[in-house]
Design an enzyme around this catalytic site. Structure first.
Site, mmCIF file in Angstrom:
data_model
loop_
_atom_site.group_PDB
_atom_site.id
_atom_site.type_symbol
_atom_site.label_atom_id
_atom_site.label_comp_id
_atom_site.label_asym_id
_atom_site.label_seq_id
_atom_site.Cartn_x
_atom_site.Cartn_y
_atom_site.Cartn_z
ATOM 1 N N LEU A 4 0.826 -1.215 0.000
ATOM 2 C CA LEU A 4 0.000 0.000 0.000
ATOM 3 C C LEU A 4 0.854 1.256 0.000
ATOM 4 C CD1 LEU A 4 -2.677 -0.982 2.658
ATOM 5 C CD2 LEU A 4 -3.038 -0.724 0.213
ATOM 6 N N GLY A 5 1.995 1.151 0.639
ATOM 7 C CA GLY A 5 2.823 2.350 0.714
ATOM 8 C C GLY A 5 4.104 2.052 1.442
ATOM 9 N N GLY A 18 9.058 1.618 7.498
ATOM 10 C CA GLY A 18 8.879 0.336 6.848
ATOM 11 C C GLY A 18 7.754 0.398 5.834
ATOM 12 N N GLY A 31 9.369 5.798 6.301
ATOM 13 C CA GLY A 31 10.668 5.636 6.923
ATOM 14 C C GLY A 31 10.710 4.482 7.901
ATOM 15 N N ASP A 49 4.702 14.549 13.119
ATOM 16 C CA ASP A 49 4.792 14.416 11.665
ATOM 17 C C ASP A 49 3.420 14.514 11.021
ATOM 18 O OD1 ASP A 49 6.170 14.260 9.313
ATOM 19 O OD2 ASP A 49 6.301 12.079 9.299
#
Ligand SMILES: *[C@@H]1O[C@H](CO)[C@@H](O)[C@H](O)[C@H]1NC(C)=O
Ligand SMILES: *[C@@H]1O[C@H](CO)[C@@H](O)[C@H](O)[C@H]1NC(C)=O
Ligand SMILES: *[C@@H]1O[C@H](CO)[C@@H](O)[C@H](O)[C@H]1NC(C)=O
Ligand SMILES: *[C@@H]1O[C@H](CO)[C@@H](O)[C@H](O)[C@H]1NC(C)=O
Ligand SMILES: *[C@@H]1O[C@H](CO)[C@@H](O)[C@H](O)[C@H]1NC(C)=O
Ligand SMILES: *[C@@H]1O[C@H](CO)[C@@H](O)[C@H](O)[C@H]1NC(C)=O
Ligand SMILES: *[C@@H]1O[C@H](CO)[C@@H](O)[C@H](O)[C@H]1NC(C)=O
Ligand SMILES: *[C@@H]1O[C@H](CO)[C@@H](O)[C@H](O)[C@H]1NC(C)=O
Ligand SMILES: *[C@@H]1O[C@H](CO)[C@@H](O)[C@H](O)[C@H]1NC(C)=O
Ligand SMILES: *[C@@H]1O[C@H](CO)[C@@H](O)[C@H](O)[C@H]1NC(C)=O
Ligand SMILES: *[C@@H]1O[C@H](CO)[C@@H](O)[C@H](O)[C@H]1NC(C)=O
Length: 839
Positions: free
Chosen positions: A534-535, A540, A538, A651
């Site tokens: 899926l994506g 994993g 940083g 973030d």
């Protein structure tokens, strides 16, 4: 983001903030453009002092008042960069700096001339325009003489800084006895000429004023750029159509829209005699950079200096053709630097000076000694050329003669043999000091070239018997070492296995309130062997999976080498945080070195796909955007204020905001900080998050949850304007969304910020602008002026209104990107709350 990446981003950021933060904090104006004889100025705060936020300070002695307040103007005086212990006496361009008139202007003074480049002075140094008309710079009163204009006895009457930025000593007849224009350093200002015999000399490096090896001068037939060596090496040449028999000195003059090359007091006779420049919209200057580029800078309406033209590229000069681009002996290939290697041999004659910074160049492993000329050899580099084509060895038209000529002459350190169709009729370029080399593609440049670098063989290397002994010895040593290492490794692996077995049995699902524990096999099965990615972030990669009927997202952590106990404790923390606007943790897996987290699946993916228009999605309507903003605010509010331990997300960005099928937004990736390897987390602690969303206080003060509120402000602005906060496809002045917002807010044109893809947005103008005001409240530079997340929620619910007097001077920590940086200037901020991590 890998630690390497973080590092790189961080370096950029430090520089950025230093550059951006150069805002004047103090300053009064007592403007005298001229001064009389017998005046002494002491370099201390008594002078008209302006200190910028970055610590650079100017102390003006003579100063032209600007035409209009916001125009740049010239002054002469003392200048220093932090830590401000060393000053130079300089002419600089000041931009408006009045404390009463805070401006969008945040750029420090630009030095265009300097008296004492090589010798800086300290606090209390004196500048004196003596009674006999000499301008003298001394270290302290009556201390060591640092510099003087040498004009005593020339009936000087006064000193003046002119409108053009020329520091002039006028004599009694009002004629020029001395002027700074006659002694240029590394810059030219409009109206200034560089005459034959003068040199424009670059800094040795970007961090020192001292003059370096690179300079530009004017000869009778054009402009030439050299790097100093014996003899000087030519890297830049702009020839004009000049009648060679002319004997008058030549000059180049920098004017509005051209750099004209002509003889004393005549106009250019030929259009080729001038290098066209863009028309000046405002103050300009040209500077020779320490890397040899000649660049034109202009003061832009946005209140900063921008580079408008690299003249060296116009000439045209390839990026790889600069003498210091890859340092000494470095080979530049498409902008990448490497050290010379012979293709058919494994021996290394050169090594990088610094492995991490290849552009610093390479050094011979064995220095070349003139005493041992018999052991000199030439290293062959095919398809490599050298920039300096001015030192040609005559009578060496073919390759072998060329090589022999170099081997016979000890001051020759390399030759480049350059030829066209016929390689027995080429040019042999001799090089006495090797700067950067350049890879070429012969079919493109229409010539062939090979470089031959002189190398020194060590006596032992040239002696075959010794060589053999050495090889045997090395081989034996290597074998023994390998054996020992193998034994150690075997013992270690055994122990480790034992320990892990023990560990596995410990504290197995004994923690109450924990999410489900899965086996690695089970997760492999349910994600079909991690096949549907899926994506990636940083921490994993994330894979789609199905557990029973429920879709899940499985995140496989990388770099999670910490102990199981810590991991479990962390999972417990995250697992205990449940909120409708936070992505739910369903389960986890820890087996051997594998660490996985199982989250609820969010079918509409991350927010960025919906607001940046890169995925052909229809624009979201105003109502949906409002709902998303509300969801994010509630999720953050919970993390900051409602859950057991205060958690700062650190973030917040659209990629970390996920949407379910009804466009309910949920925050992802909170609380992960402790799941990563300790070594990595150290780096992460220093600088965390994503460039563009970072609050200004990252580099200056204590980090609190308020950094999330800043990032939230950025995200809201992105949602409203339907674009990414840094979008290089936009015209230059609107690349940075936050800068654009500042400008529009100041000019009362917030309407321009609204996403034009959506008519619905445009028809809700009024409400959208209210939302923008909320965003601007969150973007306040001073973190204490930002609202708390619960206040934000109240505003969104209509129970509170946005504070009235907002400071529009917010800046994005990325608004200027500069290439220089120094990590050590920054130390980790103290942390006030539990920090969680980025993707
Ligand atoms: C310099 O001298 C002139 C004439 O004596 C005077 O008018 C002027 O004010 C003086 N300038 C300064 C800066 O003292
Ligand atoms: C500069 O001079 C002032 C006054 O004479 C003195 O107080 C100060 O300590 C001096 N500073 C330095 C760095 O010498
Ligand atoms: C000196 O000459 C300049 C122009 O060349 C003039 O503007 C200025 O007033 C003169 N100054 C004096 C003191 O005569
Ligand atoms: C020259 O060095 C000074 C001092 O570090 C620096 O501020 C300036 O930007 C440098 N100039 C160039 C062209 O690199
Ligand atoms: C160059 O100048 C000399 C004298 O100034 C003149 O005699 C000669 O014809 C000129 N040559 C060209 C090519 O213009
Ligand atoms: C430069 O020249 C152009 C065209 O003549 C003019 O519009 C512009 O104002 C000039 N710039 C400056 C700074 O004088
Ligand atoms: C590498 O090749 C060049 C020419 O192709 C030759 O002159 C040189 O001796 C060779 N070097 C070694 C170490 O074999
Ligand atoms: C040099 O360039 C030519 C033409 O592109 C190519 O055929 C040749 O293989 C290159 N030689 C080396 C050693 O890369
Ligand atoms: C050796 O090379 C240097 C630099 O190219 C040159 O000046 C010198 O004349 C040469 N010496 C001999 C003996 O050729
Ligand atoms: C190459 O140049 C040499 C020397 O100028 C000449 O003798 C030879 O005939 C040329 N060869 C070709 C193929 O042009
Ligand atoms: C390359 O050289 C050939 C032969 O000398 C010539 O015909 C051609 O025009 C040159 N091409 C360029 C781009 O200079």
């Amino acid at each position: 983001m890998s630690p390497g990446n973080l590092f790189a981003d961080f370096t950029v950021l430090v520089v950025v903030v230093l550059a951006v933060a150069a805002r004047p904090v103090s300053g009064q104006r007592s403007v005298y453009p001229s001064a009389n004889l017998s005046t002494l100025w002491v370099n201390n705060k008594v002078l008209d002092t302006v200190t910028y936020d970055d610590g650079s300070t100017v102390r003006a002695i003579v100063h032209r008042s600007p035409q209009t307040f916001s125009d740049p103007s010239f002054a002469a005086g003392f200048f220093c960069t932090p830590p401000c212990q060393e000053f130079i006496f300089a002419v600089f361009i000041l931009t408006a700096t009045d404390a009463q008139n805070p401006l969008p202007v945040i750029t420090m003074a630009q030095v265009v001339w300097c008296a004492n480049r090589a010798n800086s002075v300290g606090e209390n140094a004196t500048l004196e325009l003596t009674g006999d008309g000499d301008l003298v710079l001394r270290e302290k009163a009556n201390g060591r003489l640092i510099w003087s204009s040498g004009t005593s006895g020339r009936s000087v009457r006064r000193m003046e800084i002119t409108e053009q930025g020329n520091l002039v000593l006028f004599d009694q007849r009002n004629a020029t006895a001395w002027q700074s224009f006659d002694h240029p350093t590394d810059a030219l200002v409009p109206g200034q000429s560089l005459l034959q015999g003068m040199k424009l000399r670059a800094n040795a490096s970007a961090t020192t004023w001292t003059g370096g090896k690179i300079y530009i001068s004017v000869l009778h037939d054009g402009v030439y750029g050299y790097v100093e060596s014996t003899p000087p090496q030519l890297y830049l040449k702009y020839e004009v159509s000049r009648n060679m028999s002319q004997r008058d000195p030549t000059r180049i003059t920098f004017t509005n829209s051209s750099l004209s090359i002509f003889l004393q007091s005549t106009q250019p006779r030929n259009p080729d005699d001038s290098i066209p420049l863009p028309e000046a919209k405002s103050t300009q200057y040209i500077r020779l950079e320490s890397d040899g580029h000649l660049k034109l800078y202009e003061w832009s309406t946005q209140g900063k200096w921008t580079m408008v033209l690299d003249l060296t590229k116009q000439l045209p000069l390839d990026d790889c053709a600069f003498p210091t681009v890859c340092g000494g002996y470095g080979i530049c290939t498409g902008g990448q630097c490497s050290c010379p290697l012979e293709s058919n041999s494994s021996s290394r004659y050169f090594q990088p000076i610094d492995y991490r910074r290849q552009s610093l160049g390479c050094a011979p492993v064995t220095p070349i000694s003139c005493q041992e000329m018999k052991t000199h050899q030439l290293l062959t580099l095919t398809n490599v050329s050298y920039f300096d084509k001015s030192q040609i060895i005559m009578n060496a038209k073919n390759r072998d003669d060329c090589k022999q000529a170099c081997l016979k002459n000890c001051s020759c350190k390399a030759v480049a043999f350059r030829y066209g169709q016929n390689d027995s009729n080429g040019e042999c370029q001799s090089v006495t000091e090797v700067f950067s080399l350049q890879s070429i593609q012969p079919e493109k440049v229409n010539y062939s070239s090979s470089a031959y670098l002189k190398v020194q063989l060590t006596p032992s290397a040239s002696d075959p018997t010794q060589n053999k002994k050495k090889t045997i010895l090395t081989a034996t040593l290597a074998a023994i070492t390998t054996l020992v290492l193998l034994v150690i490794a075997a013992i270690y692996v055994r122990r480790r296995r034992k320990y892990q077995e023990l560990d596995e049995e410990l504290d197995f699902d004994t923690l109450p309130g924990m999410p489900t524990r899965f086996s690695f096999e089970k997760l492999r099965e349910c994600t079909e062997d991690f096949s549907k990615k899926l994506g990636e972030g940083g921490f994993g990669s994330v894979f789609e999976g199905k557990i029973g009927e429920e879709s899940v997202a499985v995140k496989r952590l990388e770099g999670a080498r910490q102990g199981k106990k810590e991991f479990l404790a962390e999972v417990e923390t995250i697992g205990s945080i449940e909120h409708i606007n936070l992505v739910r943790l369903i389960g986890f897996c820890t087996e051997k070195s594998n660490r996985l987290l199982v989250y609820e699946y969010m079918p509409r993916g991350s927010l960025d796909k919906w607001i940046y228009y890169r995925h052909n999605n229809a624009p979201l309507d105003w109502c949906t955007r409002c709902k998303i903003i509300m969801d994010i605010a509630k999720g953050l509010c919970y993390l900051h204020e409602e859950c057991r331990r205060k958690i700062a997300h650190l973030d917040i960005k659209p990629q970390n905001i996920l949407l379910d099928e009804n466009f309910n937004a949920k925050l992802a990736d909170f609380g992960l900080s402790k799941l990563i390897d300790r070594d990595q987390s150290k780096v992460v602690t220093v600088m965390r998050g994503t460039p563009g969303y970072l609050a200004p206080e990252w580099l200056t003060s204590k980090i609190t949850e308020k950094v999330d509120i800043y990032s939230f402000g950025v995200v809201v602005t992105e949602i409203i304007s339907g674009r990414k906060n840094i979008d290089i496809s936009q015209p230059e002045e609107s690349v940075q969304l936050i800068n654009l917002l500042r400008e529009k807010a100041q000019n009362d044109q917030l309407i321009d910020m609204i996403d034009k893809h959506s008519n619905d947005m445009v028809s809700h103008q009024e409400e959208v602008i209210q939302m923008m005001k909320l965003a601007m409240w969150c973007l306040q530079n001073d973190s204490s002026r930002r609202p708390s997340m619960s206040m934000v929620v109240k505003v969104l619910e209509g129970a509170m209104s946005v504070e009235n007097c907002l400071d529009y001077s917010f800046f994005n920590a990325n608004s200027v990107i500069s290439a220089q940086g120094n990590l050590s200037t920054y130390s980790a901020p103290p942390q006030a709350s539990i920090l969680s991590g980025p993707r």
